[in-house]
Design a protein around this motif. Structure first.
Motif, short mmCIF file in Angstrom:
data_model
loop_
_atom_site.label_atom_id
_atom_site.label_comp_id
_atom_site.label_asym_id
_atom_site.label_seq_id
_atom_site.Cartn_x
_atom_site.Cartn_y
_atom_site.Cartn_z
N GLY A 200 20.98 -51.89 -36.00
CA GLY A 200 20.97 -53.36 -36.01
C GLY A 200 19.64 -53.92 -36.48
O GLY A 200 19.53 -55.11 -36.77
N VAL A 201 18.62 -53.08 -36.52
CA VAL A 201 17.32 -53.48 -37.04
C VAL A 201 17.35 -53.33 -38.56
O VAL A 201 18.06 -52.48 -39.09
CB VAL A 201 16.21 -52.61 -36.43
CG1 VAL A 201 14.83 -53.04 -36.92
CG2 VAL A 201 16.27 -52.68 -34.90
N SER A 202 16.58 -54.15 -39.26
CA SER A 202 16.57 -54.10 -40.73
C SER A 202 16.32 -52.68 -41.22
O SER A 202 15.35 -52.03 -40.82
CB SER A 202 15.47 -55.03 -41.27
OG SER A 202 15.35 -54.88 -42.66
N LYS A 203 17.20 -52.21 -42.08
CA LYS A 203 17.13 -50.82 -42.54
C LYS A 203 15.84 -50.53 -43.31
O LYS A 203 15.31 -49.43 -43.26
CB LYS A 203 18.34 -50.51 -43.40
CG LYS A 203 18.56 -49.02 -43.65
CD LYS A 203 19.89 -48.76 -44.32
CE LYS A 203 20.11 -47.26 -44.52
NZ LYS A 203 21.42 -46.99 -45.16
N LYS A 204 15.30 -51.54 -44.00
CA LYS A 204 14.10 -51.30 -44.80
C LYS A 204 12.87 -51.04 -43.92
O LYS A 204 11.87 -50.50 -44.38
CB LYS A 204 13.84 -52.48 -45.74
CG LYS A 204 13.49 -53.78 -45.04
CD LYS A 204 13.30 -54.90 -46.05
CE LYS A 204 12.95 -56.22 -45.35
NZ LYS A 204 12.79 -57.32 -46.33
N LEU A 205 12.96 -51.44 -42.63
CA LEU A 205 11.85 -51.19 -41.71
C LEU A 205 11.90 -49.80 -41.11
O LEU A 205 10.93 -49.36 -40.49
CB LEU A 205 11.86 -52.24 -40.59
CG LEU A 205 11.66 -53.70 -41.00
CD1 LEU A 205 11.85 -54.62 -39.82
CD2 LEU A 205 10.27 -53.90 -41.61
N PHE A 206 13.05 -49.12 -41.26
CA PHE A 206 13.23 -47.83 -40.62
C PHE A 206 12.81 -46.69 -41.54
O PHE A 206 13.62 -46.07 -42.21
CB PHE A 206 14.68 -47.64 -40.16
CG PHE A 206 14.88 -47.97 -38.72
CD1 PHE A 206 14.33 -47.17 -37.73
CD2 PHE A 206 15.57 -49.09 -38.34
CE1 PHE A 206 14.49 -47.48 -36.40
CE2 PHE A 206 15.74 -49.41 -37.02
CZ PHE A 206 15.19 -48.61 -36.04
N THR A 207 11.52 -46.44 -41.56
CA THR A 207 11.01 -45.27 -42.28
C THR A 207 11.29 -44.02 -41.45
O THR A 207 11.55 -44.12 -40.25
CB THR A 207 9.49 -45.41 -42.49
OG1 THR A 207 8.86 -45.46 -41.20
CG2 THR A 207 9.15 -46.68 -43.26
N PRO A 208 11.24 -42.85 -42.07
CA PRO A 208 11.47 -41.62 -41.29
C PRO A 208 10.54 -41.50 -40.09
O PRO A 208 10.94 -41.00 -39.03
CB PRO A 208 11.21 -40.51 -42.32
CG PRO A 208 11.57 -41.15 -43.64
CD PRO A 208 11.13 -42.58 -43.52
N SER A 209 9.28 -41.97 -40.21
CA SER A 209 8.35 -41.86 -39.08
C SER A 209 8.77 -42.76 -37.93
O SER A 209 8.60 -42.39 -36.76
CB SER A 209 6.92 -42.21 -39.54
OG SER A 209 6.87 -43.54 -40.04
N ILE A 210 9.34 -43.93 -38.23
CA ILE A 210 9.82 -44.82 -37.18
C ILE A 210 11.01 -44.19 -36.47
O ILE A 210 11.08 -44.17 -35.23
CB ILE A 210 10.22 -46.19 -37.76
CG1 ILE A 210 9.01 -46.93 -38.33
CG2 ILE A 210 10.94 -47.03 -36.72
CD1 ILE A 210 8.01 -47.37 -37.28
N VAL A 211 11.95 -43.66 -37.24
CA VAL A 211 13.12 -43.01 -36.65
C VAL A 211 12.69 -41.85 -35.75
O VAL A 211 13.16 -41.71 -34.61
CB VAL A 211 14.08 -42.50 -37.75
CG1 VAL A 211 15.21 -41.67 -37.13
CG2 VAL A 211 14.66 -43.68 -38.53
N GLU A 212 11.77 -41.04 -36.25
CA GLU A 212 11.29 -39.89 -35.47
C GLU A 212 10.63 -40.35 -34.17
O GLU A 212 10.85 -39.76 -33.10
CB GLU A 212 10.28 -39.09 -36.31
CG GLU A 212 9.76 -37.85 -35.61
CD GLU A 212 8.74 -37.10 -36.47
OE1 GLU A 212 8.06 -36.22 -35.92
OE2 GLU A 212 8.63 -37.41 -37.67
N ALA A 213 9.83 -41.44 -34.24
CA ALA A 213 9.15 -41.93 -33.04
C ALA A 213 10.15 -42.47 -32.02
O ALA A 213 10.03 -42.20 -30.82
CB ALA A 213 8.16 -43.03 -33.43
#
Length: 317
Positions: A200-213
């Motif tokens: 639900g969060v903007s996909k462009k903000l979800f870098t691999p490092s954000i997903v991992e965190a």
């Protein structure tokens, strides 16, 4: 083993007892009977993934004295005299567990048999239609099924069977793949809920490092409520808050404390001009107002502004 149906001959006997069953665009002609569990085989292209053994379902089968709802099956294309499951794989699996425990009274299963072997597409359409009527479809199944259908049939056919666009299908697949990363939840099926919140969060903000965190902090139980992930919508656009969240010490609440002041985007046109004027007047310090008290030039400008505003209100009323 006592096969209730010497299948091929008995199928011809049941032709006169066929009934129509409409499942969306698929119309099946079926008859009902019973069959030994050993002549019913699972479908190797079953859309549902994950474990099927369920102790609660076994207790329900025992309490009811057998299956309440018959399995939907078709004549098996590769093994004459046997049937392949269209819908009911979990019921069959848990009935077999009971039989393997020596409870032979659960060997004979009620079945609803189609008059023909279905195409892969018709079989999947029938299964999906049946499962859409059940509560668990919205809870956990549609993403899982979308993922499985892409694996079985490709994106275009999967989207067509589900009645959605390829773009919508891709989102479901992304959610399922993300949910598989949440490995430490008490209820594994809740992983879909967590993944939906993240997507639900903007996909462009979800870098691999954000997903991992995020995944690491959830698996470490430093984030315990899926709805708290909505805070990422404020955190991720802010460079300071985002950097803190990515750090080992950072979490959602501590990152929220590091958010900078939000700047209002100015509106365009007359509405924006009026809003800017009001905000400018609100920003005049009290000491400055004291110094301007009685100033004839300021009072004249206020009079002109009042007259202009009255004219404007009259024109717009």
């Amino acid at each position: 083993m006592n096969n209730t149906i010497p299948a091929a001959g008995r199928e011809r006997d049941n032709v006169v007892n066929l009934q129509e069953r409409r499942l969306d665009r698929t119309v099946l002609r079926t008859y009902r009977t019973k069959a030994d569990i050993d002549i019913i085989l699972p479908n190797d292209k079953q859309p549902r993934l994950g474990p099927k053994v369920d102790e609660e379902l076994q207790r329900q089968i025992e309490a009811n004295g057998g299956l309440f709802e018959p399995l939907l099956v078709e004549p098996h294309p590769d093994f004459p005299g046997k049937f392949r499951i269209i819908d009911g794989d979990r019921r069959w699996t848990n009935s077999r567990v009971l039989v393997e425990q020596g409870k032979e009274e659960f060997r004979q299963l009620p079945i609803e048999v189609t008059d023909r072997t279905l195409s892969d597409e018709d079989r999947l359409r029938a299964w999906i239609y049946i499962h859409r009527q059940r509560k668990e479809w919205d809870a956990k199944e549609k993403e899982m099924v979308a993922y499985r259908l892409v694996d079985l049939m490709g994106r275009a056919s999967a989207a067509n069977i589900l009645g959605i666009t390829v773009r919508e299908l891709d989102k479901l697949v992304d959610i399922f793949e993300l949910s598989e990363k949440f490995t430490s939840l008490r209820d594994p099926s809740a992983a879909i809920t967590w993944a939906r919140e993240m997507m639900g969060v903007s996909k462009k903000l979800f870098t691999p490092s954000i997903v991992e965190a995020v995944v690491k902090k959830v698996n470490d139980k430093r984030i315990t409520n899926s709805k708290d992930l909505r805070k990422l919508r404020s955190i991720l656009p802010d460079p300071v808050a985002r950097a803190h969240f990515l750090s080992d010490a950072g979490d959602l609440d501590s990152a929220m404390l590091r958010l900078g002041p939000t700047e209002k985007k100015p509106k365009g046109g007359l509405s924006g001009d009026l809003e800017a004027a009001v905000e400018a007047m609100k920003g005049v310090p009290w000491t400055t107002l004291q110094d301007l008290k009685g100033d004839p030039d300021i009072l004249k400008k206020i009079d002109d502004a009042e007259a202009l505003l009255r004219s404007l209100r009259k024109a717009l009323s």
